[in-house]
Design an enzyme around this catalytic site. Structure first.
Site, PDB file in Angstrom:
ATOM      1  N   GLU A   3      27.940   7.475 106.368  1.00  0.00           N
ATOM      2  CA  GLU A   3      28.341   8.597 107.209  1.00  0.00           C
ATOM      3  C   GLU A   3      28.076   8.224 108.671  1.00  0.00           C
ATOM      4  OE1 GLU A   3      27.666  12.478 105.549  1.00  0.00           O
ATOM      5  OE2 GLU A   3      27.453  11.692 103.535  1.00  0.00           O
ATOM      6  N   LYS A  52      33.276   7.531 111.938  1.00  0.00           N
ATOM      7  CA  LYS A  52      32.992   6.413 111.040  1.00  0.00           C
ATOM      8  C   LYS A  52      33.602   5.104 111.527  1.00  0.00           C
ATOM      9  CE  LYS A  52      32.567   9.594 107.194  1.00  0.00           C
ATOM     10  NZ  LYS A  52      33.135  10.046 105.911  1.00  0.00           N
ATOM     11  N   ARG A 149      43.033  10.491 117.795  1.00  0.00           N
ATOM     12  CA  ARG A 149      43.295  11.125 116.493  1.00  0.00           C
ATOM     13  C   ARG A 149      42.022  11.660 115.840  1.00  0.00           C
ATOM     14  NH1 ARG A 149      47.011   6.753 115.836  1.00  0.00           N
ATOM     15  NH2 ARG A 149      45.473   5.560 114.660  1.00  0.00           N
ATOM     16  N   ASN A 199      30.218  13.138 102.545  1.00  0.00           N
ATOM     17  CA  ASN A 199      29.987  14.049 101.430  1.00  0.00           C
ATOM     18  C   ASN A 199      28.596  14.677 101.420  1.00  0.00           C
ATOM     19  OD1 ASN A 199      31.160  15.294  99.321  1.00  0.00           O
ATOM     20  ND2 ASN A 199      30.781  13.674  97.832  1.00  0.00           N
ATOM     21  N   ARG A 281      36.900  14.074  96.129  1.00  0.00           N
ATOM     22  CA  ARG A 281      35.463  13.867  96.355  1.00  0.00           C
ATOM     23  C   ARG A 281      34.708  15.008  95.700  1.00  0.00           C
ATOM     24  NH1 ARG A 281      34.211  10.440 100.584  1.00  0.00           N
ATOM     25  NH2 ARG A 281      32.186  10.394  99.586  1.00  0.00           N
TER      26      ARG A 281
END
Ligand SMILES: [Zn+2]
Length: 292
Positions: A3, A52, A149, A199, A281
């Site tokens: 993460e 990330k 983006r 997550n 996920r």
């Protein structure tokens, strides 16, 4: 998947061991030969993370790395090379190095093991990148397009030393949520809404804010969404400081409130913690604590 906190630690580490000095770049595996040639012999000026993504700036060129699910950097060097062993997906620990030096004084790296996409070397050590999703050289226009983006990254607060810029990141998060009809749980994983959340932070932040993960993003009251941003900021910063994710801050061995605790009683309310698939996920939540 690493993460955002992992990428910010990685950027800091690359700045410590590589920035400001010419480096050598190669692609032992052969899949990044042209890119490596563009970077080889140049001076990495600084590394930064956006969500990330890792970006290493070398004048007009930018090295972009996304670790994806399996990517990792492993660092090796002599006593003057200040680096943790690995950053990214967990890898087996490596043994100690018997340093040997070339005539120019540079440490001689060990032969690459496995599929090393890129090897970057400094005088006192090197880093091997294995298994990334993205490893590319961008020009500044391409770099800007990637950054444009991405949604706001909570860990970029404080970088500009401008409180107004930080407030704008938070406002942008609220704005992005208000424009998505998907659930808040899905929105947090959308890197265009907020960059860097994976997550574990998703599950743990929604739990601590008492938010039902299935609430539509655009129906979330801004008065609930703003503390969610602050919570994620705090959790990600703890992750950067500690190098791992620990969201239970009350001591003891339990590290997460709900992540991977499905089927057991919630430590706060006793309701059985649930898990469900959401867009590929796994989502974890407590139906007792997360009602609205
Ligand atoms: Zn509960």
């Amino acid at each position: 998947m690493p993460e955002g906190h992992t990428l910010h630690r990685l950027a800091a580490q690359i700045n410590t061991v590589f920035a400001g000095h010419p480096w050598r770049v190669s692609s032992p595996q052969g899949r990044f030969i042209a890119g490596a040639q563009r970077l080889d012999g140049q001076v990495p000026q600084h590394a930064e993370a956006w969500g990330k993504h890792l970006f290493v700036h070398l004048g007009p060129e930018v090295w972009q790395v996304h670790l994806g699910l399996y990517g990792a950097f492993s660092f090796r060097g002599d006593a003057d090379f200040a680096a943790e062993a690995t950053v990214g997906a967990p890898r087996a620990a490596v043994g100690t190095l018997e340093p040997r030096y070339a005539e120019d004084g540079w440490l001689i790296p060990e032969p690459p093991k496995g599929a090393v996409r890129a090897r970057v070397s400094a005088r006192h050590g090197w880093a091997d990148l294995r298994g990334p999703t993205t490893c590319a050289v961008l020009d500044l226009t391409e770099y800007q397009a990637v950054v444009d983006r991405l949604g706001p990254d909570p860990l970029r607060q404080g970088i500009s030393q401008d409180a107004r810029a930080d407030a704008q990141l938070r406002e942008l998060f609220l704005h992005n949520l208000s424009r998505r009809r998907i659930s808040i749980a899905a929105a947090l994983m959308d890197q265009a809404v907020i960059a860097g959340v994976g997550n574990i932070y998703r599950a743990e932040s929604l739990f601590l804010e008492g938010l039902d993960p299935y609430t539509p993003s655009n129906q979330l009251d801004p008065e609930r969404a703003a503390p969610l941003w602050d919570r994620l900021t705090e959790q990600l910063r703890d992750g950067v400081a500690e190098g791992r994710i620990r969201t239970v801050r009350t001591g003891g061995s339990r590290r997460h409130w709900v992540y991977k605790h499905q089927g057991t009683a919630c430590p706060r309310c006793g309701t059985v913690i649930k898990a469900a698939e959401l867009q590929g996920r796994r989502l974890y939540w407590c139906p007792g604590c997360q009602r609205d």
